[in-house]
Design a protein around this motif. Structure first.
Motif, short mmCIF file in Angstrom:
data_model
loop_
_atom_site.label_atom_id
_atom_site.label_comp_id
_atom_site.label_asym_id
_atom_site.label_seq_id
_atom_site.Cartn_x
_atom_site.Cartn_y
_atom_site.Cartn_z
N GLN A 1 38.01 32.28 28.56
CA GLN A 1 37.84 33.51 29.32
C GLN A 1 36.87 33.26 30.47
N TYR A 2 37.13 33.89 31.59
CA TYR A 2 36.30 33.72 32.78
C TYR A 2 35.87 35.08 33.30
N MET B 1 49.48 35.42 40.08
CA MET B 1 48.31 34.92 39.38
C MET B 1 47.47 36.12 38.98
N LEU B 2 47.28 36.29 37.65
CA LEU B 2 46.48 37.40 37.12
C LEU B 2 45.18 36.86 36.54
N TYR B 3 44.18 37.71 36.54
CA TYR B 3 42.88 37.33 35.98
C TYR B 3 42.28 38.52 35.22
N HIS B 4 41.26 38.23 34.42
CA HIS B 4 40.62 39.25 33.58
C HIS B 4 41.64 39.94 32.66
N THR C 1 46.18 45.22 32.14
CA THR C 1 44.73 45.02 32.16
C THR C 1 44.30 44.15 33.34
N GLY C 2 45.08 43.11 33.69
CA GLY C 2 44.62 42.13 34.66
C GLY C 2 45.15 42.36 36.06
N CYS D 1 46.20 34.15 33.96
CA CYS D 1 47.59 34.26 33.53
C CYS D 1 48.54 33.99 34.68
N LEU D 2 49.43 33.02 34.51
CA LEU D 2 50.51 32.78 35.46
C LEU D 2 51.69 33.64 35.05
#
Length: 344
Positions: A1-2, A21-24, A37-38, A141-142
């Protein structure tokens, strides 16, 4: 997790390709897909997609480089290589400040969690996704959107968290910064107190912060005017219409473990308070409750007296909102004031 980072990657799409490209992204069985969520940096071959899907046209918020369904890039700064060639993108997330880059040019910049950001979140595609974009850490997340997409040179540099911030959770005038769930009553009285009161439906009700707070030291005062069965949730998320997943610092009548910790929809009581400390609660008077959550450690104090202190791995892995509760059954009225939160 970042949490805070600079994320760089190269990408190449097939003709008409659609990816992202997704994050969180929060991994929890409740969340069925990552994008609720991301946030997403949209990757798409616009011309090829529109030709393949004619006469359908892409909306502006669906195009390349957008913060998907939220913020649009500066079209004048888009420097895209021809379809089928490699491009480079970057996401910077620095304590709520976000940047999107494309082939060395900054194309988009915004600050999350502002009034403008919440207005966008609550009025568009994410209006029915209450936890969208709130997590401040999560997995990368790709996206597979049914088209071949290639990625290489995926690199991340972590940035430090900025702690020690004092947050005004309640301004003493209105419910700015909070979101209501359920039909129970939440309002500010003439003395500037936040009032939680049972409504005619006599159901559960919640007033949740619109932001997530993970590591914090919170002090608040409460007065139980009538049947003080309430609580202070933390690291919790909302399942509409009226359900909260997470942990509760109990606020209840005497002999019901005020300042103990209860897990909703799970293990139940994690820590009750010693019987000899039940008399610390001053029913019908103002009490001071302190809740400190740091990593997997939870501590509470009531009127200056320590009540619980324990470690829990499940809490340590979680993140989420702070929320006040009205218990079901009716007849409840609790006043709240002097919220003071310090981030850790």
């Amino acid at each position: 997790q970042y949490e805070n980072f600079i994320l760089d990657w190269d990408w190449k799409l097939s003709y008409g390709g659609n990816s992202g490209m997704l994050y969180h992204v929060v991994e929890d069985p409740y969340f069925k897909v990552p994008y609720v969520t991301g946030p997403e940096y949209q990757l798409i071959d616009e011309a090829g997609w529109e030709e393949t899907n004619a006469p359908t046209k892409l909306e502006p918020w669906q195009r390349l480089g957008v913060d998907y369904a939220m913020h649009l890039p500066d079209a004048a700064k888009m420097r895209l290589n021809p379809q089928g060639e490699w491009n480079n993108s970057r996401i910077v997330y620095d304590n709520g400040h976000v940047e999107h880059w494309l082939n060395g040019e900054k194309i988009l910049e915004f600050d999350a969690y502002t009034d403008e950001w919440f207005a966008l979140k609550n009025s568009g595609k994410w209006a029915d996704a209450p936890e969208y974009g709130l997590a401040r850490r999560g997995v990368i997340c790709l996206q597979d959107h049914g088209y071949p997409a290639s990625f290489r040179n995926v690199k991340i540099k972590e940035l430090p968290r900025k702690a020690g911030r004092t947050v005004e959770l309640f301004n003493g005038r209105d419910l700015t910064g909070w979101e209501k769930y359920g039909t129970e009553l939440w309002y500010v009285d003439d003395a500037g107190n936040l009032v939680s009161e049972s409504g005619p439906d006599k159901k559960y009700g919640y007033l949740a912060t619109r932001e997530y707070y993970d590591d914090f030291d919170l002090t608040v005062e409460f007065k139980q005017v009538a049947n003080g069965n309430s609580g202070l949730f933390f690291r919790s998320f909302v399942e509409p219409p009226v359900k909260v997943h997470g942990w509760q610092c109990e606020v209840a009548p005497r002999n019901h473990d005020t300042a103990g910790i209860y897990e909703s929809y799970g293990r139940g009581w994690l820590q009750t308070i010693p019987d000899e400390k039940e008399s610390i609660l001053k029913e019908g008077e103002w009490n001071t409750l302190r809740l400190r959550v740091e990593g997997d450690r939870v501590q509470t104090w009531l009127n200056g007296e320590p009540m619980v202190d324990f470690h829990d791995a499940k809490i340590g892995a979680a993140q989420g909102r702070i929320a006040l509760q009205i218990h079901d059954g009716g007849g409840i009225k609790v006043l709240w004031r002097n919220f003071r939160l310090e981030t850790l």
